[in-house]
Write an enzyme that holds these catalytic residues in place. Structure first.
Site, PDB file in Angstrom:
ATOM      1  N   ARG A 150       0.811  -1.211   0.000  1.00  0.00           N
ATOM      2  CA  ARG A 150       0.000   0.000   0.000  1.00  0.00           C
ATOM      3  C   ARG A 150       0.850   1.269   0.000  1.00  0.00           C
ATOM      4  NH1 ARG A 150      -2.008  -3.856  -0.947  1.00  0.00           N
ATOM      5  NH2 ARG A 150      -3.928  -4.797  -0.145  1.00  0.00           N
ATOM      6  N   SER A 175     -10.850   0.425   3.519  1.00  0.00           N
ATOM      7  CA  SER A 175     -10.110   0.017   4.718  1.00  0.00           C
ATOM      8  C   SER A 175      -9.468   1.242   5.360  1.00  0.00           C
ATOM      9  CB  SER A 175      -9.038  -1.015   4.358  1.00  0.00           C
ATOM     10  OG  SER A 175      -9.626  -2.180   3.828  1.00  0.00           O
ATOM     11  N   GLU A 225      -4.769   4.267   6.519  1.00  0.00           N
ATOM     12  CA  GLU A 225      -4.560   4.047   5.092  1.00  0.00           C
ATOM     13  C   GLU A 225      -4.990   5.230   4.232  1.00  0.00           C
ATOM     14  OE1 GLU A 225      -5.969   0.874   1.679  1.00  0.00           O
ATOM     15  OE2 GLU A 225      -5.275   0.119   3.604  1.00  0.00           O
TER      16      GLU A 225
END
Length: 356
Positions: free
Chosen positions: A167, A243, A339
Site C-alpha cells: 500500500r 479500509s 490508510e
C-alpha cells in the site's frame, strides 16, 4: 484552452466518505490542452505548495483547503503492444478502476480480476499500489506516465523505479508529480491467483466443493465481487473510504509473542515476517459497530469507518480513529497506521504524505 474552475467549492461530493470540506478552487482537467493551460498559469493563480491532487476521493479524508484542489479527468484505454503472451495497455488516470477491471475481462486481458470492485480512479492505483485477494497492482504494472511540475515535463517512469510496496510507492510522498496514465502488462492466457484463503473458500463454495477444474478469470471476478459485496459497505449507500487502517506487519519474535497471548490470532507470512488483520484486532477490542454521532466502525467489518449521512468533519473522523488506535495499542501493543490520505495529518500528528 479555458480551464474548468469552480471557486469556493464544496468537496463533500468529491470524496466517497462525504466529508464536509471546502476549497478555494476546484479545478477539473479533462484534456492535455487544459493541463498545458494550467501549467502556464501555475506561477500566477496556482502555487504548487497550495495544491492538492484528488482522484475520485475513495482514499482521501479532506479538510478545508484554502488553495486549489485539482481533479484529473484524463481518460482513454489504448493498446500499445500485443504479443502471444502479453498485451501492454495504456489507461488514462481519470478512468474508473472497477470499470477498467470489467473491461479488461471482457476484452480477454487477464490479471486484474482479483482487484475487482476497488473504488477509485486509475491514476490513484499506483500511488498506494492497490491490492486484494493475493494480487497487487505491482504484479501487472509496467510504467506510469507523470507530469512533473518542477520542470513542467512529462516522463515515463518504469515500475521497478517506483519502490512499490504494501500500500505504498515512491509516488505517495511525491510533491508536484501527477500520474497522467499507467501502462499495464496484461495476460492473453489466464493464470488465475486463487490461494488467498477467503477467495479459495468462496470459489469452492460456489463450485459445490467438488470441482477439480481450475477456476476461470470470470469465476474469480465473480467470487471477488461476492466477497467484497458481503464484507464491505457500498460507499454510495454508506459513505466510507474503504479500509481505514493498514494490516500491521510484525517480525517473527513479535508474532510468537502475540500468538502466545492470543492463540486465535489470524496471521499470514510476508517477506518481512507476519501480517496481522487490523479488522480482527479492532473487533477483539470491541470496536465493530462502535459509533460516535454519524460515524461507525462498520457493524459487519470493523476495518471500515462509515459516515452515516451526518456532517462529519475531518477532525471528528480522525479523533474517532485515534480512539480505536489507542485501544489496539493498549490491548495488543501494536500501532495501527491510517490508510486513507489525511489532509489534516501533520496538524494532528497522524502523519500521512500529501499526494493523489
Amino acid at each position: 484552452m479555458e480551464l474548468d474552475i469552480a471557486r469556493d467549492a464544496e468537496l463533500s461530493d468529491c470524496n466517497t466518505m462525504r466529508v464536509q470540506a471546502r476549497t478555494g478552487a476546484l479545478v477539473r482537467i479533462h484534456s492535455t490542452e487544459q493541463l498545458r493551460a494550467l501549467s502556464e498559469r501555475w506561477v500566477g493563480d496556482f502555487d504548487p505548495g497550495t495544491v492538492r491532487l484528488l482522484g475520485q476521493g475513495s482514499n482521501s479524508i479532506p479538510c478545508d483547503w484554502p488553495g486549489a484542489v485539482v481533479q484529473l479527468r484524463l481518460g482513454g484505454i489504448e493498446v500499445l503492444d500485443e504479443g502471444e503472451r502479453l498485451v501492454r495497455v495504456r489507461i488514462g488516470a481519470g478512468e474508473d478502476w472497477p470499470s477498467l477491471v470489467r473491461t479488461a475481462l471482457e476484452r480477454g486481458w487477464y490479471g486484474l480480476e482479483n482487484l475487482a470492485m476497488i473504488p477509485g480512479s486509475v491514476g490513484a492505483a499506483p500511488v498506494q499500489n492497490i491490492g486484494a485477494y493475493g494480487v497487487e497492482l505491482s504484479d501487472r504494472l509496467a510504467a506510469v506516465e507523470v507530469f512533473d511540475w518542477s520542470d513542467r515535463t512529462r516522463r515515463l517512469i518504469p515500475a521497478d523505479e517506483l519502490q512499490l510496496g504494501y500500500r505504498t510507492s515512491r509516488l505517495r510522498g511525491a510533491q508536484g508529480v501527477w500520474v497522467l496514465a499507467i501502462h499495464l502488462d496484461l495476460l492473453r492466457c489466464p493464470d488465475v491467483v486463487t490461494d488467498y484463503p477467503s477467495l479459495l473458500e468462496e470459489l469452492e463454495r460456489r463450485s459445490g466443493g467438488g470441482s477439480a477444474a481450475r477456476p476461470t478469470p470470470e469465476a474469480v471476478f465473480e467470487a471477488v465481487c461476492a466477497l467484497r459485496g458481503r464484507k464491505l459497505p457500498d460507499w454510495r449507500r454508506h459513505p466510507n473510504a474503504g479500509s481505514f487502517f493498514h494490516n500491521p506487519e510484525v517480525d517473527r519474535a513479535e508474532a510468537e509473542r502475540l500468538a502466545a497471548a492470543f492463540p486465535d490470532l489470524p496471521r499470514w507470512p510476508v517477506p518481512e515476517g507476519w501480517r496481522v488483520p487490523a479488522g480482527w484486532l479492532l473487533e477483539r477490542c470491541g470496536w465493530r459497530g462502535r459509533r460516535s454521532g454519524p460515524l461507525e466502525f462498520w457493524r459487519d467489518h470493523a476495518l471500515t469507518l462509515v459516515n452515516h449521512g451526518g456532517a462529519a468533519s475531518s477532525s471528528e473522523i480522525i479523533e474517532f480513529a485515534r480512539q480505536a488506535m489507542d485501544a489496539v495499542q493498549k490491548t495488543f501493543g501494536l500501532a495501527l497506521t491510517v490508510e486513507p490520505m489525511l489532509w489534516e495529518a501533520e496538524r494532528l500528528n497522524l502523519k500521512r504524505p500529501q499526494t493523489q
